[in-house]
Scaffold this motif. Structure first.
Motif, PDB file in Angstrom:
ATOM      1  N   ARG A  74      -8.693 -67.015  67.944  1.00 39.01           N
ATOM      2  CA  ARG A  74      -8.093 -68.334  67.352  1.00 39.01           C
ATOM      3  C   ARG A  74      -7.004 -69.221  68.332  1.00 39.01           C
ATOM      4  O   ARG A  74      -7.195 -70.407  68.002  1.00 39.01           O
ATOM      5  CB  ARG A  74      -7.004 -67.593  66.185  1.00 39.01           C
ATOM      6  CG  ARG A  74      -6.187 -68.686  65.537  1.00 39.01           C
ATOM      7  CD  ARG A  74      -5.722 -68.304  64.174  1.00 39.01           C
ATOM      8  NE  ARG A  74      -6.774 -67.732  63.307  1.00 39.01           N
ATOM      9  CZ  ARG A  74      -6.414 -67.288  62.134  1.00 39.01           C
ATOM     10  NH1 ARG A  74      -5.397 -67.065  61.827  1.00 39.01           N
ATOM     11  NH2 ARG A  74      -7.345 -67.188  61.143  1.00 39.01           N
ATOM     12  N   THR A  83      -6.114 -77.127  59.738  1.00 39.41           N
ATOM     13  CA  THR A  83      -6.566 -76.495  58.842  1.00 39.41           C
ATOM     14  C   THR A  83      -7.889 -77.041  58.143  1.00 39.41           C
ATOM     15  O   THR A  83      -8.781 -76.428  57.825  1.00 39.41           O
ATOM     16  CB  THR A  83      -5.564 -76.750  57.463  1.00 39.41           C
ATOM     17  OG1 THR A  83      -5.223 -78.041  57.363  1.00 39.41           O
ATOM     18  CG2 THR A  83      -4.303 -75.903  57.952  1.00 39.41           C
ATOM     19  N   LEU A 109     -10.653 -76.286  61.311  1.00 43.22           N
ATOM     20  CA  LEU A 109     -11.172 -75.117  61.553  1.00 43.22           C
ATOM     21  C   LEU A 109     -11.192 -74.114  60.342  1.00 43.22           C
ATOM     22  O   LEU A 109     -11.421 -73.033  60.514  1.00 43.22           O
ATOM     23  CB  LEU A 109      -9.984 -74.657  62.591  1.00 43.22           C
ATOM     24  CG  LEU A 109      -9.765 -75.044  63.812  1.00 43.22           C
ATOM     25  CD1 LEU A 109      -8.622 -74.459  64.572  1.00 43.22           C
ATOM     26  CD2 LEU A 109     -11.389 -75.120  64.660  1.00 43.22           C
ATOM     27  N   LEU A 150      -8.932 -73.098  58.396  1.00 51.34           N
ATOM     28  CA  LEU A 150      -7.706 -72.429  58.162  1.00 51.34           C
ATOM     29  C   LEU A 150      -7.036 -72.473  56.886  1.00 51.34           C
ATOM     30  O   LEU A 150      -6.979 -73.591  56.282  1.00 51.34           O
ATOM     31  CB  LEU A 150      -6.554 -72.319  59.319  1.00 51.34           C
ATOM     32  CG  LEU A 150      -7.159 -72.427  60.856  1.00 51.34           C
ATOM     33  CD1 LEU A 150      -6.046 -72.746  61.589  1.00 51.34           C
ATOM     34  CD2 LEU A 150      -7.512 -70.829  61.017  1.00 51.34           C
ATOM     35  N   ARG A 151      -6.585 -71.483  56.443  1.00 52.58           N
ATOM     36  CA  ARG A 151      -5.630 -71.518  55.160  1.00 52.58           C
ATOM     37  C   ARG A 151      -4.349 -72.008  55.484  1.00 52.58           C
ATOM     38  O   ARG A 151      -3.736 -72.973  54.722  1.00 52.58           O
ATOM     39  CB  ARG A 151      -5.541 -69.856  54.448  1.00 52.58           C
ATOM     40  CG  ARG A 151      -5.026 -70.196  52.981  1.00 52.58           C
ATOM     41  CD  ARG A 151      -5.073 -68.780  52.467  1.00 52.58           C
ATOM     42  NE  ARG A 151      -6.758 -68.399  52.219  1.00 52.58           N
ATOM     43  CZ  ARG A 151      -6.865 -67.250  51.386  1.00 52.58           C
ATOM     44  NH1 ARG A 151      -5.877 -66.422  51.277  1.00 52.58           N
ATOM     45  NH2 ARG A 151      -8.090 -67.046  50.948  1.00 52.58           N
ATOM     46  N   HIS A 152      -3.731 -71.441  56.532  1.00 55.94           N
ATOM     47  CA  HIS A 152      -2.482 -72.064  57.039  1.00 55.94           C
ATOM     48  C   HIS A 152      -2.516 -72.107  58.472  1.00 55.94           C
ATOM     49  O   HIS A 152      -2.836 -71.236  59.404  1.00 55.94           O
ATOM     50  CB  HIS A 152      -1.279 -70.854  56.675  1.00 55.94           C
ATOM     51  CG  HIS A 152      -1.171 -70.648  55.302  1.00 55.94           C
ATOM     52  ND1 HIS A 152      -0.662 -71.342  54.209  1.00 55.94           N
ATOM     53  CD2 HIS A 152      -1.470 -69.461  54.437  1.00 55.94           C
ATOM     54  CE1 HIS A 152      -0.706 -70.922  53.210  1.00 55.94           C
ATOM     55  NE2 HIS A 152      -1.279 -69.864  52.986  1.00 55.94           N
ATOM     56  N   ALA A 153      -2.019 -73.330  58.883  1.00 54.99           N
ATOM     57  CA  ALA A 153      -2.022 -73.615  60.469  1.00 54.99           C
ATOM     58  C   ALA A 153      -0.784 -73.203  60.830  1.00 54.99           C
ATOM     59  O   ALA A 153       0.348 -73.191  60.204  1.00 54.99           O
ATOM     60  CB  ALA A 153      -1.954 -74.943  60.585  1.00 54.99           C
TER      61      ALA A 153
END
Length: 122
Positions: free
Chosen positions: A13, A83, A86, A88-91
């Motif tokens: 990540r 977010t 990528l 992502l739910r939370h950056a």
């Protein structure tokens, strides 16, 4: 204690964040304060909520300060883009840190050369 899988996933990540932040800084950020910025490394906290972004800035001390101000001002945009790009739910919260490794490395090199010269004189 953190197991190997968690370390591996955090490293992946971090690398994905580094690549994406580099792309954003080079292309999409239009802040005139941001100069020639290189993203060297991204280090994630163990909980994944904070990412330290180590950067290098080419230029004078004033240009370095302006670039850091510009990056800190565009932190929200970068997080939103991370977010979206990528998935992502939370950056993570981004902390931009000036990377002084090259300066420290050259200082170590200089000290080692001095030691070599002293050994030759003896």
């Amino acid at each position: 204690m953190e197991n190997r899988t968690q370390k591996y996933l955090r490293a992946r990540r971090s690398e994905a964040l580094r690549e994406e932040i580099t792309t954003l800084v080079e292309g999409e950020l239009e802040d005139p304060r941001i100069g020639l910025v290189t993203v060297n490394e991204v280090v994630m906290a163990t909980d994944g909520k904070v990412a330290r972004v180590f950067i290098e800035v080419a230029g004078s001390d004033d240009e370095v300060e302006e670039s850091l101000e510009g990056l800190n001002a565009s932190r929200g945009f970068i997080r939103h883009a991370l977010t979206a790009n990528l998935g992502l739910r939370h950056a993570p919260e981004l902390l931009f840190i000036l990377d002084h490794r090259d300066e420290h490395g050259s200082r170590v090199e200089e000290l080692l050369q001095r030691i070599e010269k002293r050994k030759r004189k003896k």
